[in-house]
Write an enzyme that holds these catalytic residues in place. Structure first.
Site, PDB file in Angstrom:
ATOM      1  N   ASP A  98      13.761  38.145  63.721  1.00 20.93           N
ATOM      2  CA  ASP A  98      13.325  36.779  63.620  1.00 20.93           C
ATOM      3  C   ASP A  98      11.959  36.826  62.799  1.00 20.93           C
ATOM      4  O   ASP A  98      11.142  37.047  63.429  1.00 20.93           O
ATOM      5  CB  ASP A  98      13.340  36.182  64.951  1.00 20.93           C
ATOM      6  CG  ASP A  98      13.314  34.421  64.950  1.00 20.93           C
ATOM      7  OD1 ASP A  98      12.803  34.127  63.894  1.00 20.93           O
ATOM      8  OD2 ASP A  98      13.453  33.909  65.833  1.00 20.93           O
ATOM      9  N   CYS A 104      15.051  29.257  60.606  1.00 19.90           N
ATOM     10  CA  CYS A 104      14.796  30.311  59.959  1.00 19.90           C
ATOM     11  C   CYS A 104      15.977  31.217  59.170  1.00 19.90           C
ATOM     12  O   CYS A 104      16.513  30.962  58.084  1.00 19.90           O
ATOM     13  CB  CYS A 104      13.812  31.277  60.454  1.00 19.90           C
ATOM     14  SG  CYS A 104      12.218  30.922  60.647  1.00 19.90           S
ATOM     15  N   ASN A 129      17.536  27.429  64.391  1.00 19.61           N
ATOM     16  CA  ASN A 129      18.361  26.985  63.240  1.00 19.61           C
ATOM     17  C   ASN A 129      17.176  26.474  62.354  1.00 19.61           C
ATOM     18  O   ASN A 129      17.539  25.446  61.830  1.00 19.61           O
ATOM     19  CB  ASN A 129      19.266  25.925  63.540  1.00 19.61           C
ATOM     20  CG  ASN A 129      20.284  25.449  62.515  1.00 19.61           C
ATOM     21  OD1 ASN A 129      20.672  24.348  62.397  1.00 19.61           O
ATOM     22  ND2 ASN A 129      20.822  26.460  61.771  1.00 19.61           N
TER      23      ASN A 129
END
Length: 152
Positions: free
Chosen positions: A120, A13, A11
């Protein structure tokens, strides 16, 4: 009120990036509530990653005061859409919620023609590609929210 929760690992990026992108897209709508959360506890209380802050700033998207929070089982009942960024997020969301009996859990790219996972940037360091994927997913989600398309 339509309630949307974006979820990623930490919580900091992807999920806050999606939260702020969709808030910006939906800024003239008062019937949508948007938040984000983590599946892990690693970053709880931390602010948004500087790479996310930087790209949102360059795109003219405000991102004030976010601090990482963890998703709770009760979020399943509180939100209409729970949207993860990748398959690993979806597995962890399912673990937290105990399943998806109401069909509320999606990956963000499910709202696009191509589907798939959003990488990610914590690992890839490629915030530009992550932003482009999130923007595309949020645009598709807005089409659904605006009633222009239906989610299968």
């Amino acid at each position: 009120m339509i309630k949307i929760l974006f979820v990623c690992h930490g919580n900091i990026c992807r999920s806050p990036m999606a939260e702020f992108v969709l808030k910006h897209m939906a800024r003239y709508r008062d019937d949508i509530y948007i938040a984000s959360a983590a599946t892990s506890t690693e970053e709880i209380g931390n602010g948004v990653h500087y790479g996310t802050v930087d790209i949102l700033k360059r795109k003219g998207i405000p991102n004030p005061g976010h601090r990482a929070v963890q998703m709770k089982k009760s979020d399943y009942d509180a939100y209409d859409y729970i949207i993860g960024m990748d398959e690993w997020n979806i597995r962890n969301i399912m673990r937290i919620t105990g399943g998806d009996p109401d069909g509320k859990i999606y990956k963000l790219l499910d709202f696009t023609e191509r589907g798939g996972d959003i990488a990610d940037p914590w690992y890839t360091h490629d915030f530009e590609t992550t932003y482009n994927d999130i923007y595309e997913g949020c645009k598709g989600l807005m089409e659904v929210l605006n009633g222009r398309t239906k989610k299968a």
